[in-house]
Design a protein around this motif. Structure first.
Motif, PDB file in Angstrom:
ATOM      1  N   GLY A 130     -16.208 -29.812  51.202  1.00  0.00           N
ATOM      2  CA  GLY A 130     -15.542 -31.101  51.066  1.00  0.00           C
ATOM      3  C   GLY A 130     -15.673 -31.764  49.711  1.00  0.00           C
ATOM      4  O   GLY A 130     -15.148 -32.858  49.512  1.00  0.00           O
ATOM      5  N   TYR A 131     -16.362 -31.126  48.781  1.00  0.00           N
ATOM      6  CA  TYR A 131     -16.462 -31.707  47.442  1.00  0.00           C
ATOM      7  C   TYR A 131     -15.126 -31.547  46.716  1.00  0.00           C
ATOM      8  O   TYR A 131     -14.408 -30.582  46.937  1.00  0.00           O
ATOM      9  N   SER A 132     -14.829 -32.501  45.836  1.00  0.00           N
ATOM     10  CA  SER A 132     -13.615 -32.401  45.020  1.00  0.00           C
ATOM     11  C   SER A 132     -13.853 -31.407  43.884  1.00  0.00           C
ATOM     12  O   SER A 132     -15.003 -31.118  43.521  1.00  0.00           O
ATOM     13  N   LEU A 133     -12.773 -30.921  43.286  1.00  0.00           N
ATOM     14  CA  LEU A 133     -12.916 -29.985  42.180  1.00  0.00           C
ATOM     15  C   LEU A 133     -13.666 -30.632  41.013  1.00  0.00           C
ATOM     16  O   LEU A 133     -14.454 -29.970  40.335  1.00  0.00           O
ATOM     17  N   SER A 134     -13.444 -31.913  40.785  1.00  0.00           N
ATOM     18  CA  SER A 134     -14.160 -32.556  39.673  1.00  0.00           C
ATOM     19  C   SER A 134     -15.661 -32.652  39.974  1.00  0.00           C
ATOM     20  O   SER A 134     -16.485 -32.451  39.075  1.00  0.00           O
ATOM     21  N   ALA A 135     -16.017 -32.900  41.223  1.00  0.00           N
ATOM     22  CA  ALA A 135     -17.442 -32.924  41.581  1.00  0.00           C
ATOM     23  C   ALA A 135     -18.051 -31.527  41.449  1.00  0.00           C
ATOM     24  O   ALA A 135     -19.178 -31.358  40.974  1.00  0.00           O
ATOM     25  N   VAL A 136     -17.293 -30.519  41.841  1.00  0.00           N
ATOM     26  CA  VAL A 136     -17.775 -29.137  41.733  1.00  0.00           C
ATOM     27  C   VAL A 136     -17.968 -28.766  40.257  1.00  0.00           C
ATOM     28  O   VAL A 136     -18.978 -28.158  39.877  1.00  0.00           O
ATOM     29  N   THR A 137     -17.000 -29.157  39.428  1.00  0.00           N
ATOM     30  CA  THR A 137     -17.062 -28.831  37.998  1.00  0.00           C
ATOM     31  C   THR A 137     -18.296 -29.480  37.368  1.00  0.00           C
ATOM     32  O   THR A 137     -18.993 -28.852  36.552  1.00  0.00           O
ATOM     33  N   GLU A 138     -18.572 -30.701  37.767  1.00  0.00           N
ATOM     34  CA  GLU A 138     -19.766 -31.388  37.264  1.00  0.00           C
ATOM     35  C   GLU A 138     -21.031 -30.634  37.692  1.00  0.00           C
ATOM     36  O   GLU A 138     -21.966 -30.458  36.901  1.00  0.00           O
ATOM     37  N   ALA A 139     -21.030 -30.168  38.939  1.00  0.00           N
ATOM     38  CA  ALA A 139     -22.197 -29.425  39.441  1.00  0.00           C
ATOM     39  C   ALA A 139     -22.384 -28.117  38.680  1.00  0.00           C
ATOM     40  O   ALA A 139     -23.509 -27.748  38.304  1.00  0.00           O
ATOM     41  N   LEU A 140     -21.299 -27.410  38.430  1.00  0.00           N
ATOM     42  CA  LEU A 140     -21.406 -26.145  37.689  1.00  0.00           C
ATOM     43  C   LEU A 140     -21.884 -26.410  36.262  1.00  0.00           C
ATOM     44  O   LEU A 140     -22.688 -25.657  35.709  1.00  0.00           O
ATOM     45  N   CYS A 141     -21.381 -27.510  35.668  1.00  0.00           N
ATOM     46  CA  CYS A 141     -21.765 -27.838  34.291  1.00  0.00           C
ATOM     47  C   CYS A 141     -23.232 -28.274  34.193  1.00  0.00           C
ATOM     48  O   CYS A 141     -23.813 -28.214  33.104  1.00  0.00           O
ATOM     49  N   ALA A 142     -23.809 -28.678  35.316  1.00  0.00           N
ATOM     50  CA  ALA A 142     -25.232 -29.034  35.298  1.00  0.00           C
ATOM     51  C   ALA A 142     -26.056 -27.820  34.878  1.00  0.00           C
ATOM     52  O   ALA A 142     -27.109 -27.941  34.254  1.00  0.00           O
ATOM     53  N   ARG A 143     -25.579 -26.639  35.216  1.00  0.00           N
ATOM     54  CA  ARG A 143     -26.259 -25.435  34.750  1.00  0.00           C
ATOM     55  C   ARG A 143     -25.916 -25.141  33.290  1.00  0.00           C
ATOM     56  O   ARG A 143     -26.808 -24.805  32.507  1.00  0.00           O
ATOM     57  N   TRP A 144     -24.652 -25.236  32.920  1.00  0.00           N
ATOM     58  CA  TRP A 144     -24.199 -24.736  31.617  1.00  0.00           C
ATOM     59  C   TRP A 144     -24.411 -25.717  30.477  1.00  0.00           C
ATOM     60  O   TRP A 144     -24.417 -25.314  29.312  1.00  0.00           O
ATOM     61  N   GLN A 145     -24.537 -26.987  30.810  1.00  0.00           N
ATOM     62  CA  GLN A 145     -24.775 -28.003  29.769  1.00  0.00           C
ATOM     63  C   GLN A 145     -23.842 -27.792  28.568  1.00  0.00           C
ATOM     64  O   GLN A 145     -24.312 -27.526  27.442  1.00  0.00           O
ATOM     65  N   PRO A 146     -22.536 -27.942  28.781  1.00  0.00           N
ATOM     66  CA  PRO A 146     -21.595 -27.651  27.691  1.00  0.00           C
ATOM     67  C   PRO A 146     -21.630 -28.679  26.564  1.00  0.00           C
ATOM     68  O   PRO A 146     -21.013 -28.444  25.513  1.00  0.00           O
ATOM     69  N   GLY A 147     -22.296 -29.797  26.765  1.00  0.00           N
ATOM     70  CA  GLY A 147     -22.366 -30.793  25.692  1.00  0.00           C
ATOM     71  C   GLY A 147     -21.114 -31.644  25.593  1.00  0.00           C
ATOM     72  O   GLY A 147     -20.960 -32.420  24.640  1.00  0.00           O
ATOM     73  N   VAL A 148     -20.206 -31.478  26.532  1.00  0.00           N
ATOM     74  CA  VAL A 148     -19.029 -32.339  26.646  1.00  0.00           C
ATOM     75  C   VAL A 148     -18.920 -32.718  28.125  1.00  0.00           C
ATOM     76  O   VAL A 148     -19.547 -32.084  28.982  1.00  0.00           O
ATOM     77  N   ARG A 149     -18.121 -33.740  28.397  1.00  0.00           N
ATOM     78  CA  ARG A 149     -17.821 -34.034  29.798  1.00  0.00           C
ATOM     79  C   ARG A 149     -16.536 -33.303  30.135  1.00  0.00           C
ATOM     80  O   ARG A 149     -15.493 -33.580  29.547  1.00  0.00           O
ATOM     81  N   LEU A 150     -16.619 -32.359  31.044  1.00  0.00           N
ATOM     82  CA  LEU A 150     -15.458 -31.535  31.411  1.00  0.00           C
ATOM     83  C   LEU A 150     -14.895 -32.029  32.744  1.00  0.00           C
ATOM     84  O   LEU A 150     -15.595 -32.008  33.765  1.00  0.00           O
ATOM     85  N   ILE A 151     -13.641 -32.478  32.725  1.00  0.00           N
ATOM     86  CA  ILE A 151     -12.987 -32.967  33.943  1.00  0.00           C
ATOM     87  C   ILE A 151     -11.699 -32.183  34.147  1.00  0.00           C
ATOM     88  O   ILE A 151     -10.898 -32.044  33.217  1.00  0.00           O
TER      89      ILE A 151
END
Lengths: 320, 320
Positions: free
Chosen positions: A110-131
């Motif tokens: 039930g998570y939105s794609l933007s919430a999922v993307t934020e969760a995945l980025c928590a690992r990758w730490q891209p240094g930008v906010r990816l939406i």
């Protein structure tokens, strides 16, 4: 702190972002990612452009190829083929599969794609906010002619990856875009931006798809801040990929000047063309878009950083 | 051609089936597989017992371990852990993941578990017809006491794999079994059988769960053909796994004779115990079940084939 919004596709957008981070390490960068390339394969939700940005900026990309994971293996894919389950033309590695498994599991919960993307980025730490541009489903389809001359629509990935854009595209349609809403944070980031950049990404199927989500084009046009783009066409050919094929489908010539006019002065304030295209500068400026000719080949991070600096400099010229 | 129906759990059932195929290569064997151990992990549907039977008979099993794929790698699992996604206690390899991806995709597309199992077996060619006990969701839960002495129910896999059955089980409940229907073909196979065999599988969480699906126990009792089982307990200890733990939960002593009485003469016509348990033969026969003491250690395929031959011989004695 300078707030920069970037509309990004896959490989071209990701590489430009590497250069931008190097050129402006203290900037607050928000990336609005294209999701029109997304595809469901093997029951999993795959977001190639979001992942390419995330892996590239997070240090997990296959640098040579520009997409997919470094040190990748293909055991799962080989097993799927042994079950007779395809397609085989889409290259998913074992490491990459894990990303799609996590994403699909979270979406299913039930998570939105933007919430999922934020969760995945928590690992990758891209240094930008990816939406992602939207949490809604948008799927770019391409109209092609089959052997009998009948038109049919195929998924963008089938056109791009399986057919390698080897047949003419009659139309490119971001199916679902007209019903889509910008993801949470997209319009706010545009409204708060000091500068908005269009990297040398595909103007039709990457940047164009993002602009097709109702509200995003308007927000950029109304933001009242410099909007600067970099030409993905150098010397009348795409720097990366097969952009000329899909430009033809929307009736745009594959030249640096034609792409600028396609975006238009209502959207674009500044445009960078490559030095080989310096003759195009006057015609772009005639269209009401400030234009400079600078080297635009992303050969390495430093060359790309210099491109980002030129884009930010042009933005300041526009502002003044 | 002799038609044999076997009720199978995981490792014990699969190894017995290897022996049975060797002992009766021309028999028409239908395996009714336990699905109470099934679990959803990472958004994927995992059927450990069906897969163990399929991989074992199809030549893809990790022989030493008894479950999972041979020549396995664990890239996907390591990546999932890097995303902070677990559990880590359930060992899923890359090759194995492909099976679960195919299964989950097919279930998502609307196929039943029995149709999916048939499709997976098209690759593995196990040489038997493998049918899940039911297409409905049944999940074996185990009631345990937590540190404060409060009872709580956990998934069977959490009890078995994570806790290694290290705490007492108060109850074992096949959740959903009372609402489940036998999968298509299950009752027909039982009705058409010449012999029905219970391998030395766990009598509670493997064979017991299959028998808990309404209609299956009755069909076996009413089939009018010999029903012969092999004791999973040898010398008062389980041959494989931790069957004694779950036997205690249902109030059954961990002895070869007690398991036979637990099945009961209403279901079972014949029972094989190991030669070390020959003293148990009279008490089993007193309970109305014909009993023989033969070697019951599945040390290799030939030893196991001999066990299968003894079971088929006992079935013929019962029939006569």
């Amino acid at each position: 702190m300078q707030r920069i919004v970037v509309l990004a596709g896959g490989v071209g957008g990701a590489r430009f972002l590497q250069g931008l981070k190097s050129a402006a390490p203290d900037a607050d960068v928000t990336v609005i990612g294209n999701t029109g390339d997304d595809i469901h394969l093997f029951g999993l939700k795959i977001c190639p452009d979001l992942d390419t940005v995330m892996y590239t900026l997070g240090g997990g990309i296959n640098e040579k190829q520009g997409w997919g994971r470094a040190e990748e293996s293909f055991t799962v894919k080989a097993e799927l083929a042994d079950y007779g389950v395809g397609p085989e033309w889409f290259g998913l590695g074992d490491r990459d599969f894990a990303t799609h498994i996590v994403r699909t599991q979270m979406l299913g919960a039930g998570y939105s794609l933007s919430a999922v993307t934020e969760a995945l980025c928590a690992r990758w730490q891209p240094g930008v906010r990816l939406i992602p541009m939207t949490d809604d489903r948008v799927e770019t389809h391409v109209a092609v002619s089959d052997g009998e001359g009948e038109r049919r629509a195929i998924h963008f990935q089938e056109y791009w990856v399986r057919l390698r854009a080897s047949v003419d595209a009659h139309a490119v349609v971001p199916v679902g875009a007209d019903q889509a809403q910008p993801a949470p944070g997209v319009l706010e980031a545009i409204g708060d931006a000091d500068v908005i950049l269009f990297p040398p990404s595909n103007p039709v199927v990457s940047v164009g798809t993002i602009l097709a989500v109702p509200g995003i084009r308007e927000a950029i046009a109304d933001a009242g801040v410099p909007v600067v783009g970099l030409s993905p066409i150098v010397g009348d050919a795409p720097v990366h990929g097969m952009a000329d094929k899909v430009l033809a489908a929307v009736g745009v010539e594959a030249t640096a000047a034609a792409v600028a006019r396609h975006y238009g002065s209502g959207l674009l304030d500044g445009w960078l063309v490559d030095t080989v295209d310096s003759a195009a500068v006057p015609s772009v400026e005639e269209a009401g878009i400030r234009c400079r000719a600078v080297p635009l080949m992303m050969t390495d991070v430093e060359a790309t950083a210099q491109m980002a600096r030129e884009a930010l400099t042009l933005a300041e010229e526009v502002r003044a």
